[in-house]
Write a protein that holds these residues in place. Structure first.
Motif, PDB file in Angstrom:
ATOM      1  N   SER A 187     -36.594 -46.291  34.319  1.00  0.00           N
ATOM      2  CA  SER A 187     -37.197 -47.024  35.442  1.00  0.00           C
ATOM      3  C   SER A 187     -37.798 -46.124  36.515  1.00  0.00           C
ATOM      4  O   SER A 187     -38.642 -46.557  37.280  1.00  0.00           O
ATOM      5  CB  SER A 187     -36.170 -47.961  36.078  1.00  0.00           C
ATOM      6  OG  SER A 187     -35.174 -47.209  36.728  1.00  0.00           O
ATOM      7  N   LYS A 196     -32.401 -48.164  30.541  1.00  0.00           N
ATOM      8  CA  LYS A 196     -33.262 -48.854  31.520  1.00  0.00           C
ATOM      9  C   LYS A 196     -33.285 -48.095  32.849  1.00  0.00           C
ATOM     10  O   LYS A 196     -34.345 -47.904  33.446  1.00  0.00           O
ATOM     11  CB  LYS A 196     -32.763 -50.281  31.738  1.00  0.00           C
ATOM     12  CG  LYS A 196     -33.593 -51.077  32.693  1.00  0.00           C
ATOM     13  CD  LYS A 196     -33.038 -52.487  32.866  1.00  0.00           C
ATOM     14  CE  LYS A 196     -33.819 -53.240  33.909  1.00  0.00           C
ATOM     15  NZ  LYS A 196     -33.263 -54.568  34.175  1.00  0.00           N
ATOM     16  N   LYS A 230     -27.978 -49.963  26.888  1.00  0.00           N
ATOM     17  CA  LYS A 230     -29.244 -50.535  27.359  1.00  0.00           C
ATOM     18  C   LYS A 230     -29.420 -50.313  28.861  1.00  0.00           C
ATOM     19  O   LYS A 230     -30.524 -50.003  29.322  1.00  0.00           O
ATOM     20  CB  LYS A 230     -29.315 -52.022  27.023  1.00  0.00           C
ATOM     21  CG  LYS A 230     -29.515 -52.287  25.549  1.00  0.00           C
ATOM     22  CD  LYS A 230     -29.472 -53.767  25.235  1.00  0.00           C
ATOM     23  CE  LYS A 230     -29.569 -53.985  23.732  1.00  0.00           C
ATOM     24  NZ  LYS A 230     -29.403 -55.404  23.377  1.00  0.00           N
ATOM     25  N   SER A 231     -28.348 -50.461  29.621  1.00  0.00           N
ATOM     26  CA  SER A 231     -28.430 -50.261  31.071  1.00  0.00           C
ATOM     27  C   SER A 231     -28.728 -48.810  31.430  1.00  0.00           C
ATOM     28  O   SER A 231     -29.500 -48.533  32.349  1.00  0.00           O
ATOM     29  CB  SER A 231     -27.131 -50.700  31.747  1.00  0.00           C
ATOM     30  OG  SER A 231     -26.958 -52.084  31.620  1.00  0.00           O
TER      31      SER A 231
END
Length: 141
Positions: free
Chosen positions: A128, A124, A120-121
């Motif tokens: 971003s 993201k 997920k990181s």
């Protein structure tokens, strides 16, 4: 018209083992380089500096360098400092971008949770910077 290419270099540090005081994080670093920006002269200067310090054709590994492990185990602290400073100044001058994802191992009771947080990181982080990313024709990982 030539393509605008972004290279992304990814490396990790740590392990998926249980939390230990000496290894509290799992890290994933990404270095992003616009291939239209020539850094070959910087790399050549750095390689000469490494050779002058007694490390010809060498890839610096900061963890073992700091902890005095592996090939650095017999090096004096002054020599290790010179090598670390050479790497620091080389990296500081480059026209690159970087990011680092940090996962606290204490917050992950198992490998599945850690893998999920990490995935997920990464997603993201990559999503971003859409406007930056969209400025390139190709992205090479």
């Amino acid at each position: 018209m030539s393509q605008k290419i972004l290279s992304v270099f990814i490396d990790e540090s740590g392990d998926f083992g249980p939390y230990e005081i000496y290894s509290p994080y799992y890290l994933v670093s990404m270095v992003l380089h616009n291939q239209k920006i020539d850094i070959s002269e910087d790399i050549s200067r750095f390689e000469v500096q490494l050779q002058n310090l007694g490390y010809p054709r060498h890839a610096v590994h900061t963890g073992p360098l700091i902890r005095r492990e592996s090939i650095y185990k017999n090096d004096l602290i002054g020599n290790r400092k010179q090598l670390f400073h050479a790497l620091f100044h080389f990296s500081r001058k480059l026209n690159i971008y970087y990011t680092c994802i940090k996962i606290k191992k204490a917050e992950c009771p198992d490998v599945i949770t850690m893998t999920s947080k990490l995935s997920k990181s990464i997603v993201k982080t990559l999503l971003s910077n859409e406007s930056f990313r969209n400025g390139f024709d190709r992205i090479i990982l």
